[in-house]
Design a protein around this motif. Sequence first.
Motif, mmCIF file in Angstrom:
data_model
loop_
_atom_site.group_PDB
_atom_site.id
_atom_site.type_symbol
_atom_site.label_atom_id
_atom_site.label_comp_id
_atom_site.label_asym_id
_atom_site.label_seq_id
_atom_site.Cartn_x
_atom_site.Cartn_y
_atom_site.Cartn_z
ATOM 1 N N ARG A 33 -1.988 -1.805 -1.585
ATOM 2 C CA ARG A 33 -3.122 -2.557 -2.128
ATOM 3 C C ARG A 33 -4.355 -1.670 -2.205
ATOM 4 N N GLY A 34 -4.550 -0.897 -1.119
ATOM 5 C CA GLY A 34 -5.705 -0.009 -1.093
ATOM 6 C C GLY A 34 -5.670 0.978 -2.245
ATOM 7 N N ASP B 270 -0.553 -2.984 2.813
ATOM 8 C CA ASP B 270 -1.985 -2.686 2.962
ATOM 9 C C ASP B 270 -2.341 -1.391 2.224
ATOM 10 N N ARG B 271 -1.511 -0.359 2.449
ATOM 11 C CA ARG B 271 -1.766 0.939 1.813
ATOM 12 C C ARG B 271 -1.656 0.831 0.295
ATOM 13 N N LEU C 157 -10.139 4.034 2.832
ATOM 14 C CA LEU C 157 -9.076 3.116 3.261
ATOM 15 C C LEU C 157 -7.763 3.386 2.531
#
Lengths: 217, 442
Positions: free
Chosen positions: A78-79, A75-76, A107
């Motif tokens: 990708r952010g 998630d990180r 984000l």
Amino acid sequence: MIETTDLRFRYGTLGPAWSFPDVHCAAGERLLLLGASGSGKTTLLHLMSGLLKPLSGQIRLANTDWSTLSGAEADRFRGRHVGIVFQRPHFVQSLTVAENVALPLFLAGLRPDAARVTSLLEALGIGDKGSSRPRDLSVGEQQRAGIARALVHRPTVVFADEPTSALDDRSTEAVVSLLEHHSAQAGASLLIVTHDNRLRDRYPRTVTLAPLTPVTP
Amino acid sequence: MSWIRIAWRNLLAKPLSTGLSTALLAFGVGLVSLLMLTERQLDETFRRNIRDIDLVLGAKGSPLQLILANVYHIDAPTGNIRLADARQVMEHPYIESAIPLAYGDNFQRFRIVGTEPSYPAHYGMELAEGRLWSAPFEATIGARVAKESGLRVGDTFFSAHGLVDETDVHGDLAFKVVGVFEEGQCVVDQLLLCNLESIWAVHGDSPTASTGAGSAASAGIPESTPAETLDTVRKPLPRIGPGGVVMGSVGGPGATAPNRDGNREITAVLLKKRNPLAVLTLPNLLKETNMQVALPAIEVNRLTQNFGIGMGTLRGIAWLIIALSFASIFISVYDSLLVRRYELALLRTLGASRGGIYGSLLWEGGLLSGAGAVFGLVLSRLGLWVMAQFVEQTFHYDLAGMGVMWGEVYLACGAIFVGLLAAAIPGISAIRLDISRTLSDG
């Protein structure tokens, strides 16, 4: 930089598996992924942005293999490294346009940068819409705000999923020019996934997806 | 930007649903909290004023009324009793001390009570200025009376007939204020005290006269016992010794009750027992008379139990409202998750973790229920304030204790927990959201 090798994917655990052509796009490069509806364009895009996990094969983005990242790390990551322009730009409706554009900074854990948000909105010709609600923008304006949001955090790769399908010729030209210009400025690879043949001539490098055919796993 | 801010904006984006959920929770919390505050106030007020009063002697009637009238001074008295008869109970060996009370008049709706110095002493009252009354028509007044009426030491005032209005003023006999008590947080604060003779005098009996031939009319305290029942009063009382043995008949004119009291009447006597048997024997002793003894502790318990039924119902309704607010928050979060599925998937593609998304949903529930809890506590205080105004006007009791109780802290925490839970359950579906499919469906 984004690179896929021998990518195969299937929905669920029992369905047929699909195989995808290899994709390679270096930093600052532009690539067009062409394919008819049902050729798995969106699936490939979701694989490359880490939203889906492949059955086999490798996806490397910014020299990192997606498969080595845990859920929260992914998630990180990708952010931080991915910007996505959606076919129909969706927004968090309770936030203003400027706040929506600033979201990726928050984000990805980056410092808030109001000046960058403002300058991007101005460069995209919607500088006066920052405090509007997303739903009050026209479709074209929403598409531009979506581009601003995909670029605000200077991602490594920008994916654009059918960015022009809802637009007329003139708007298509404008949107693609903006995408190209600002991706280049951000030093990002630009991958446009589309079935829109109007774009074919602009891109020296294209990968065409054949209609998906199941392969034996 | 922060998750709290996103949660806050999401709440503001659906004002009707947010408002409904908050209002429901606020009403539920407010009602429970108001019940808690009221119970605390009533309890404190009632217990404080009982002190060591074991028994109250007065005219037959509702024992609760006898207690309310004579211990708390908030109800009309049950009637009057003859002092001569009362003395037999007051001087009974089972009784340690007795404080007679006689009243029937008011000054600006504060009661003027004839009694003995042992009455303020019983409540541990201290003098703020002046002295205790010593002669007829001298009065020592409570702090609230002094504050609200403006009476000060040296002032004079006229009493008004009855307990609730000032239309029938005894204009010929003026009381003189000789002292003011310190505030004692008890019933004496709202009374004007004088000696018994003053009360008798106001009602037509000379302070010095003490004939035994007075008729019922001559002891004309307003709630005077009707003449026919006075006959029963004059029946001889059986005298019971310490062992509960009937010692023989006493009473009646010229017997052990001396003539000094004549037909003078008092309203009630506050008694402290020496022997626990007093509680059992005195009611029997008084069976044939127009008098009764009531136990403040029991009557107040009965009263709070009766209140309790009403309070229990209200409490049930309050919890129902809180349950409804849970449902309302639950539905609101669940609904908005359905509508915002794509937004949530979008946030995930922009780099939001599952924890971040879940956290923002919890913030939504928490902020909403936190606001509801705070509004609820404010609401209950407003309610108590309004009630206190009414009670103060009617009974001169001060109920306005606004301090936050521990129970309310628990209540607020519970309400916030309700809000978190109502968001946490539907929030699980947000964690399990299939981003890719949601985006493709979008």
